[in-house]
Design a protein around this motif. Structure first.
Motif, PDB file in Angstrom:
ATOM      1  N   GLY A 121      40.032  22.672 -10.685  1.00  0.00           N
ATOM      2  CA  GLY A 121      40.267  21.443 -10.202  1.00  0.00           C
ATOM      3  C   GLY A 121      40.225  20.264 -11.389  1.00  0.00           C
ATOM      4  N   MET A 169      46.154  27.669 -17.450  1.00  0.00           N
ATOM      5  CA  MET A 169      46.638  26.587 -16.517  1.00  0.00           C
ATOM      6  C   MET A 169      46.329  27.014 -15.036  1.00  0.00           C
ATOM      7  SD  MET A 169      47.355  23.875 -17.922  1.00  0.00           S
ATOM      8  CE  MET A 169      47.949  22.708 -16.864  1.00  0.00           C
ATOM      9  N   ALA A 170      46.327  28.025 -14.742  1.00  0.00           N
ATOM     10  CA  ALA A 170      45.898  28.592 -13.373  1.00  0.00           C
ATOM     11  C   ALA A 170      44.383  28.510 -13.082  1.00  0.00           C
ATOM     12  CB  ALA A 170      46.674  29.919 -13.059  1.00  0.00           C
ATOM     13  N   GLU A 171      43.975  29.033 -14.275  1.00  0.00           N
ATOM     14  CA  GLU A 171      42.276  28.794 -13.947  1.00  0.00           C
ATOM     15  C   GLU A 171      41.892  27.419 -14.176  1.00  0.00           C
ATOM     16  OE1 GLU A 171      39.900  31.354 -14.264  1.00  0.00           O
ATOM     17  OE2 GLU A 171      41.478  33.260 -14.129  1.00  0.00           O
ATOM     18  N   CYS A 172      42.616  26.645 -14.920  1.00  0.00           N
ATOM     19  CA  CYS A 172      42.126  25.219 -14.821  1.00  0.00           C
ATOM     20  C   CYS A 172      42.242  24.641 -13.328  1.00  0.00           C
ATOM     21  CB  CYS A 172      43.040  24.459 -15.929  1.00  0.00           C
ATOM     22  SG  CYS A 172      42.397  24.569 -17.568  1.00  0.00           S
ATOM     23  N   ARG A 173      43.375  24.858 -12.648  1.00  0.00           N
ATOM     24  CA  ARG A 173      43.852  24.446 -11.411  1.00  0.00           C
ATOM     25  C   ARG A 173      42.523  24.889 -10.452  1.00  0.00           C
ATOM     26  NH1 ARG A 173      49.246  25.503 -13.335  1.00  0.00           N
ATOM     27  NH2 ARG A 173      49.036  27.527 -12.121  1.00  0.00           N
ATOM     28  N   ASP A 174      42.059  26.101 -10.685  1.00  0.00           N
ATOM     29  CA  ASP A 174      41.190  26.788  -9.895  1.00  0.00           C
ATOM     30  C   ASP A 174      39.777  25.843  -9.928  1.00  0.00           C
ATOM     31  OD1 ASP A 174      42.754  28.817  -8.843  1.00  0.00           O
ATOM     32  OD2 ASP A 174      42.083  30.263 -10.361  1.00  0.00           O
ATOM     33  N   LEU A 193      38.668  25.024 -18.229  1.00  0.00           N
ATOM     34  CA  LEU A 193      38.611  25.869 -16.969  1.00  0.00           C
ATOM     35  C   LEU A 193      37.179  26.202 -16.887  1.00  0.00           C
ATOM     36  CD1 LEU A 193      38.316  29.182 -17.508  1.00  0.00           C
ATOM     37  CD2 LEU A 193      40.545  28.635 -18.767  1.00  0.00           C
ATOM     38  N   THR A 206      41.588  17.739 -13.855  1.00  0.00           N
ATOM     39  CA  THR A 206      42.613  16.501 -13.896  1.00  0.00           C
ATOM     40  C   THR A 206      43.355  16.634 -15.587  1.00  0.00           C
ATOM     41  OG1 THR A 206      41.317  15.493 -12.329  1.00  0.00           O
ATOM     42  CG2 THR A 206      42.998  14.249 -13.982  1.00  0.00           C
ATOM     43  N   TYR A 207      44.472  16.387 -15.243  1.00  0.00           N
ATOM     44  CA  TYR A 207      45.275  16.361 -16.840  1.00  0.00           C
ATOM     45  C   TYR A 207      45.932  14.939 -17.263  1.00  0.00           C
ATOM     46  CZ  TYR A 207      45.593  20.978 -14.747  1.00  0.00           C
ATOM     47  OH  TYR A 207      45.354  22.159 -14.307  1.00  0.00           O
ATOM     48  N   ASP A 231      50.192  30.141 -18.847  1.00  0.00           N
ATOM     49  CA  ASP A 231      50.350  29.906 -17.523  1.00  0.00           C
ATOM     50  C   ASP A 231      48.743  30.366 -16.868  1.00  0.00           C
ATOM     51  OD1 ASP A 231      52.704  28.918 -17.657  1.00  0.00           O
ATOM     52  OD2 ASP A 231      53.771  30.805 -17.105  1.00  0.00           O
ATOM     53  N   GLN A 245      35.273  25.392 -13.272  1.00  0.00           N
ATOM     54  CA  GLN A 245      34.934  26.253 -12.503  1.00  0.00           C
ATOM     55  C   GLN A 245      33.298  26.193 -12.132  1.00  0.00           C
ATOM     56  OE1 GLN A 245      36.710  29.961 -13.692  1.00  0.00           O
ATOM     57  NE2 GLN A 245      38.695  29.159 -13.539  1.00  0.00           N
TER      58      GLN A 245
END
Length: 392
Positions: free
Chosen positions: A124, A117-122, A22, A126-127, A114, A26
């Motif tokens: 971008g 993971m939300a911070e990782c989505r912010d 994350l 890739t998993y 959660d 970011q």
């Protein structure tokens, strides 16, 4: 099929790997986060009885075991418990402090996963979860990681796959294998924060399974005051888990069963309650079954008034430094963490990067930095993950 290119490839989606991902994501880095498990943060989910003891407000480098006890200071100075608490608060996760500075979620450890993971989505990120790494190579300034037959390239590789603890959850020595492959020294690993086993000569205490009491455990100059728990195999509970990280095989530990009492408490008890039985004097301060077992070992029966002060003082001394000789531990299967790991001598304390292998980083439990029980190892994961994520 052409290889996918990333700025950083992170192996391991536990606490440290998620924080590194994350942080790098970011910062605008293209990040691939890989784990052979089908979901991230599996050890986070079971921690703290399912409520995740996510940090400790008393975090300091002297509460960690390492060949270099100063190594962690830089990372801790730049990412503190307050920093992680700030993230927790931003996500509206309720928490509380238990004893000794330990912070837990009011709800579920799932909230921490959660949040990460939300911070990782912010960022971008890739998993690649539930996928196995077959090869890791380095050439021409790039790392090549082959995952399920497909190559992924990047100038930075972060080892965050943890240690050997709890193999039933998929723990392996993969990080150590990769570290050795690239010439990094690995400090001998061992189970830490792990219950002790006792031999047949101390079977009396194994019969006390389920009994718990507040004690001070000692090994060498190290001591912890917390609860001890007798098990059908030996000794557990926070006091024993803590001292296990320091213990060396075939050496005794000492237990003070009367941490609240003064040096001459039994003699004073004789003066104040001469008709009291020795066993009842113990039972007023300890669980009854434990009092009976200790009394039996001490061999003192009857009223205090009939006992010599010298015998009572000898009993006081034994109760204050009761020797146990563990014949081992319950091993990695029950160990909360792995002590040892990638040598801090091989790493830069500000970036977690290998000094002699450009772009290679090691973080979290994979590194020879092992914290006390009570949220310290999570704080190391967050701090070392942040350090690597800011460096790639």
């Amino acid at each position: 099929m052409s290889a996918a290119h990333y700025d950083a490839i992170i192996l391991g989606a536990g606490a440290a790997g998620l924080m590194a991902a994350l942080t790098a994501g970011q910062r605008g880095r293209r990040v691939l986060l890989v784990d052979h498990a089908d979901e991230p943060g599996k050890k986070i989910l079971i921690s703290g009885g399912g409520r995740c003891n996510f940090t400790n407000i008393h975090t300091a480098a002297d509460r960690y075991i390492s060949e270099n006890p100063h190594f962690a200071r830089s990372a801790f100075a730049r990412y503190t418990p307050a920093d992680f608490i700030g993230m927790v608060n931003r996500h509206g996760i309720a928490w509380h402090e238990k004893t000794l500075g330990q912070l837990f979620c009011d709800g579920s450890a799932r909230q921490i996963v959660d949040m990460l993971m939300a911070e990782c989505r912010d960022g971008g990120v890739t998993y690649a979860f539930g996928q196995s790494v077959s090869t890791v190579d380095h050439a021409d300034g790039l790392y090549r990681v082959t995952i399920d037959g497909r190559d992924h390239h990047g100038p930075a590789l972060i080892l965050a796959t943890g240690g050997l603890s709890i193999p039933k959850m998929g723990a392996t020595g993969f990080a150590f294998e990769i570290a050795r492959k690239f010439g990094l020294q690995v400090v001998q690993t061992r189970p830490a924060l792990v219950p002790f086993t006792l031999g047949e000569d101390e079977a009396l205490f194994r019969s006390l399974s389920g009994v718990s009491t507040d004690v001070v455990t000692h090994w060498g100059k190290t001591a912890f005051r917390e609860a001890a728990l007798f098990t059908h195999k030996g000794l557990s509970g926070p006091a024993m888990l803590q001292i296990s990280s320091y213990w060396q095989h075939r050496t005794p530990i000492a237990v003070n069963f009367m941490p609240e009492e003064g040096a001459d408490w039994l003699v004073e008890e004789k003066r104040n309650r001469p008709r009291a039985a020795f066993r009842s004097a113990l039972a007023r301060r300890l669980p009854e079954r434990l009092a009976e077992a200790l009394g039996s070992r001490l061999g003192l029966e009857g009223e205090l008034s009939g006992m010599k002060d010298a015998d009572l003082r000898k009993a006081q001394q034994q109760l204050a430094r009761w020797p146990f000789n563990p014949n081992g531990t319950e091993g990695y299967a029950k160990a909360e963490v792995t002590a040892g790991g990638v040598s801090t001598r091989a790493l830069n304390q500000k970036t977690m990067a290998a000094a002699k292998v450009p772009g290679l980083h090691a973080i979290g439990e994979a590194v020879d930095v092992t914290g006390w029980l009570g949220g310290y190892n999570f704080q190391w994961a967050w701090a070392s993950g942040r350090a690597a994520g800011e460096a790639v």
